[in-house]
Scaffold this active site. Structure first.
Site, PDB file in Angstrom:
ATOM      1  N   CYS A 129     -17.622 -29.293  42.037  1.00  0.00           N
ATOM      2  CA  CYS A 129     -18.718 -29.984  41.143  1.00  0.00           C
ATOM      3  C   CYS A 129     -18.359 -31.374  41.377  1.00  0.00           C
ATOM      4  O   CYS A 129     -19.025 -32.555  41.374  1.00  0.00           O
ATOM      5  CB  CYS A 129     -18.987 -29.670  40.008  1.00  0.00           C
ATOM      6  SG  CYS A 129     -19.199 -27.914  39.347  1.00  0.00           S
ATOM      7  N   HIS A 269     -21.758 -35.644  35.776  1.00  0.00           N
ATOM      8  CA  HIS A 269     -21.932 -34.307  36.106  1.00  0.00           C
ATOM      9  C   HIS A 269     -22.663 -33.757  35.044  1.00  0.00           C
ATOM     10  O   HIS A 269     -22.529 -33.602  33.760  1.00  0.00           O
ATOM     11  CB  HIS A 269     -20.644 -33.495  36.582  1.00  0.00           C
ATOM     12  CG  HIS A 269     -20.779 -32.126  36.833  1.00  0.00           C
ATOM     13  ND1 HIS A 269     -21.736 -31.688  37.631  1.00  0.00           N
ATOM     14  CD2 HIS A 269     -20.190 -30.874  36.398  1.00  0.00           C
ATOM     15  CE1 HIS A 269     -21.641 -30.365  37.876  1.00  0.00           C
ATOM     16  NE2 HIS A 269     -20.731 -29.886  37.067  1.00  0.00           N
ATOM     17  N   ASN A 299     -26.780 -26.820  36.266  1.00  0.00           N
ATOM     18  CA  ASN A 299     -25.494 -27.552  36.953  1.00  0.00           C
ATOM     19  C   ASN A 299     -25.612 -26.865  38.205  1.00  0.00           C
ATOM     20  O   ASN A 299     -25.626 -25.898  38.575  1.00  0.00           O
ATOM     21  CB  ASN A 299     -24.368 -26.765  36.318  1.00  0.00           C
ATOM     22  CG  ASN A 299     -23.064 -27.137  36.723  1.00  0.00           C
ATOM     23  OD1 ASN A 299     -23.086 -27.645  37.851  1.00  0.00           O
ATOM     24  ND2 ASN A 299     -21.692 -26.816  36.238  1.00  0.00           N
TER      25      ASN A 299
HETATM   26  O1  UT7 Z   1     -19.334 -27.383  36.285  1.00  0.00           O
HETATM   27  C1  UT7 Z   1     -18.237 -26.964  36.218  1.00  0.00           C
HETATM   28  C2  UT7 Z   1     -17.662 -27.089  35.211  1.00  0.00           C
HETATM   29  N1  UT7 Z   1     -18.292 -25.916  34.202  1.00  0.00           N
HETATM   30  C3  UT7 Z   1     -18.580 -26.145  32.995  1.00  0.00           C
HETATM   31  O2  UT7 Z   1     -18.618 -27.406  32.875  1.00  0.00           O
HETATM   32  C4  UT7 Z   1     -18.786 -25.259  31.904  1.00  0.00           C
HETATM   33  C5  UT7 Z   1     -18.012 -25.473  30.713  1.00  0.00           C
HETATM   34  N2  UT7 Z   1     -18.326 -24.567  29.631  1.00  0.00           N
HETATM   35  C6  UT7 Z   1     -19.463 -24.475  28.869  1.00  0.00           C
HETATM   36  O3  UT7 Z   1     -20.572 -25.190  29.109  1.00  0.00           O
HETATM   37  C7  UT7 Z   1     -19.459 -23.777  27.692  1.00  0.00           C
HETATM   38  O4  UT7 Z   1     -18.120 -22.899  27.432  1.00  0.00           O
HETATM   39  C8  UT7 Z   1     -20.178 -22.535  27.842  1.00  0.00           C
HETATM   40  C9  UT7 Z   1     -21.969 -22.756  27.899  1.00  0.00           C
HETATM   41  C10 UT7 Z   1     -19.956 -21.666  29.248  1.00  0.00           C
HETATM   42  C11 UT7 Z   1     -20.186 -21.135  27.007  1.00  0.00           C
HETATM   43  O5  UT7 Z   1     -20.584 -21.873  25.627  1.00  0.00           O
HETATM   44  P1  UT7 Z   1     -19.572 -21.663  24.299  1.00  0.00           P
HETATM   45  O6  UT7 Z   1     -20.037 -22.408  23.274  1.00  0.00           O
HETATM   46  O7  UT7 Z   1     -18.046 -22.131  24.960  1.00  0.00           O
HETATM   47  O8  UT7 Z   1     -19.561 -20.413  24.276  1.00  0.00           O
HETATM   48  P2  UT7 Z   1     -18.388 -18.828  24.112  1.00  0.00           P
HETATM   49  O9  UT7 Z   1     -18.038 -18.805  25.681  1.00  0.00           O
HETATM   50  O10 UT7 Z   1     -17.135 -19.509  23.377  1.00  0.00           O
HETATM   51  O11 UT7 Z   1     -19.021 -17.898  23.719  1.00  0.00           O
HETATM   52  C12 UT7 Z   1     -19.552 -17.606  22.400  1.00  0.00           C
HETATM   53  C13 UT7 Z   1     -20.409 -16.420  22.257  1.00  0.00           C
HETATM   54  C14 UT7 Z   1     -19.674 -15.202  22.698  1.00  0.00           C
HETATM   55  O12 UT7 Z   1     -20.018 -14.250  21.895  1.00  0.00           O
HETATM   56  P3  UT7 Z   1     -19.018 -13.773  20.661  1.00  0.00           P
HETATM   57  O13 UT7 Z   1     -17.612 -13.310  21.299  1.00  0.00           O
HETATM   58  O14 UT7 Z   1     -18.756 -14.973  19.811  1.00  0.00           O
HETATM   59  O15 UT7 Z   1     -19.739 -12.706  20.027  1.00  0.00           O
HETATM   60  C15 UT7 Z   1     -20.280 -15.094  23.867  1.00  0.00           C
HETATM   61  O16 UT7 Z   1     -20.280 -13.454  24.317  1.00  0.00           O
HETATM   62  O17 UT7 Z   1     -21.955 -16.708  22.864  1.00  0.00           O
HETATM   63  C16 UT7 Z   1     -21.800 -15.377  23.976  1.00  0.00           C
HETATM   64  N3  UT7 Z   1     -22.351 -15.558  25.108  1.00  0.00           N
HETATM   65  C17 UT7 Z   1     -23.664 -15.584  25.210  1.00  0.00           C
HETATM   66  N4  UT7 Z   1     -24.667 -15.397  24.260  1.00  0.00           N
HETATM   67  C18 UT7 Z   1     -26.051 -15.394  24.617  1.00  0.00           C
HETATM   68  C19 UT7 Z   1     -21.857 -16.200  26.042  1.00  0.00           C
HETATM   69  N5  UT7 Z   1     -23.167 -16.451  27.081  1.00  0.00           N
HETATM   70  C20 UT7 Z   1     -24.374 -15.966  26.577  1.00  0.00           C
HETATM   71  C21 UT7 Z   1     -25.452 -16.073  26.825  1.00  0.00           C
HETATM   72  N6  UT7 Z   1     -26.374 -15.764  26.015  1.00  0.00           N
HETATM   73  N7  UT7 Z   1     -25.861 -16.324  28.054  1.00  0.00           N
END
Ligand code: UT7
Length: 342
Positions: A129, A269, A299
């Site tokens: 990215c 980004h 993204n």
């Molecule tokens: O461009 C390269 C760089 N990449 C990035 O910058 C991405 C960086 N990371 C992020 O943007 C975020 O970490 C995410 C958007 C990927 C995830 O958001 P988060 O607030 O960090 O969520 P999490 O991974 O901590 O997940 C929270 C919950 C989990 O469920 P439990 O374990 O709390 O029950 C996930 O399983 O959300 C669940 N989850 C979803 N639920 C519904 C993860 N993806 C989804 C989804 N829909 N698509």
């Protein structure tokens, strides 16, 4: 015996460093739009989760027959038209991408062929990215020194081909698209003032595509294990993205003797609206200073920042003479920031 130097030898360009500007831009996204609501039909997710956690509403997805170079060519043609640049004028063609058409030849060579940019040196740049900002800085060095005059720098990705459409934690985040910039020496302004580039390979495993390269070539087992698609430890990447981008932005301003008040627009980004909010707090810049379009494109990796620059310019959000701060972060990890006079 010491060789006598030929009086005809010279070091081209090193006596006069030139200032280098983005003189024109263009962008392209495929027609097909995939909304969060459509995703709900085949992924265990909701529009509400995606929007509140990321700020994304929809993304564009390329057709099966479209490769990254097709997106890149469409963006490049617009940039060349906007800058009134003929293909033969381009002497450096860089494509920043992590989704090249194939291992080799480079996507840049494929773009060159279609554009008829017969005088261009061609190379792909792999910094995920962060690739576009790395690439404009590479082009800047050549033009600044007088070695080259006109660079076409493209960020282009078909991220949809790297995704596991059953992994809700990643497939909802990315989109396809391309942006292109023409760089030339323009004497009447500072252009790119400086760039801060960085990387930390120790953290590479937090965001990668393990299979398909020389480490883990494609086999039936690799495919069955889904090692050929993108893997990400989202929460970890989030934290590093905030510290990496905030640090690079601050260092860039410090080196130029500028403050955030001098900056008219910050183009980050476009990964996650919450990441941008966290950066805004860290560098003490109001959210209104940030240009954000990830709600419509998701993204798009190396394409994201140049697609946003192109849109911001077309909408008049950045004007000639404005100081613009670019800041990016990606797999590797890699990060970069660049301060430029528009
Ligand atoms: O461009 C390269 C760089 N990449 C990035 O910058 C991405 C960086 N990371 C992020 O943007 C975020 O970490 C995410 C958007 C990927 C995830 O958001 P988060 O607030 O960090 O969520 P999490 O991974 O901590 O997940 C929270 C919950 C989990 O469920 P439990 O374990 O709390 O029950 C996930 O399983 O959300 C669940 N989850 C979803 N639920 C519904 C993860 N993806 C989804 C989804 N829909 N698509």
């Amino acid at each position: 015996m010491s060789a006598e130097r030929s009086p005809t030898l010279h070091r081209p360009g090193l006596d006069s460093l030139r200032t280098v500007s983005i003189i024109a831009t263009g962008s392209y996204v495929p027609d097909r739009v995939l909304t969060n609501t459509e995703l709900e039909k085949f992924v265990d997710t909701t529009d509400e989760w995606i929007y509140t956690r990321t700020g994304i509403r929809q993304r564009h997805i390329a057709e099966d027959h479209q490769a990254t170079s097709d997106l890149a060519i469409a963006a490049a043609r617009k940039a060349m038209e906007n800058g009134n640049i003929r293909p033969e004028e381009i002497d450096y063609l860089i494509v920043a991408t992590c989704t090249p058409d194939m291992h080799f030849p480079s996507t840049a060579c494929m773009v060159q062929k279609e554009l008829g940019a017969t005088n261009a040196a061609c190379v792909d740049l792999s910094a995920a990215c962060s690739g576009f900002v790395y690439a404009i800085d590479m082009a800047r060095q050549y033009i600044q020194s007088g070695t080259m005059n006109t660079a076409l720098v493209i960020g282009a990705e078909k991220m949809s081909c790297l995704l596991d459409w059953e992994d809700r934690a990643t497939c909802v985040l990315f989109g396809d698209g391309a942006g292109a910039a023409i760089l030339q020496a323009r004497g009447d302004q500072y252009g790119i003032l400086t760039s801060v580039l960085g990387g930390d390979g120790k953290l590479g495993d937090l965001l990668n595509v393990p299979g398909g390269g020389s480490r883990l070539p494609i086999t039936p087992e690799v495919l069955a294990d889904k090692q050929h698609v993108l893997k990400m430890a989202g929460r970890e990447v989030f934290k590093h993205a905030v510290t990496g981008m905030a640090g690079a932005a601050q260092e860039t301003l410090r080196r130029c003797g500028a403050t955030i008040d001098d900056v008219a627009c910050i183009i980050p980004h476009q990964a996650n609206a919450r990441i941008i909010q966290a950066i805004s707090q860290r560098i003490d810049a109001p959210m209104e200073k940030f240009y954000v379009n990830l709600d419509r494109f998701g993204n798009t990796s190396a394409a994201s920042v140049i697609m946003a620059i192109d849109e911001a310019a077309r909408k008049g959000r950045i004007q000639r003479g404005d100081l613009v701060l670019l800041v990016v972060f990606g797999a590797g990890f890699t990060w970069a920031a660049s301060l430029l006079e528009w």
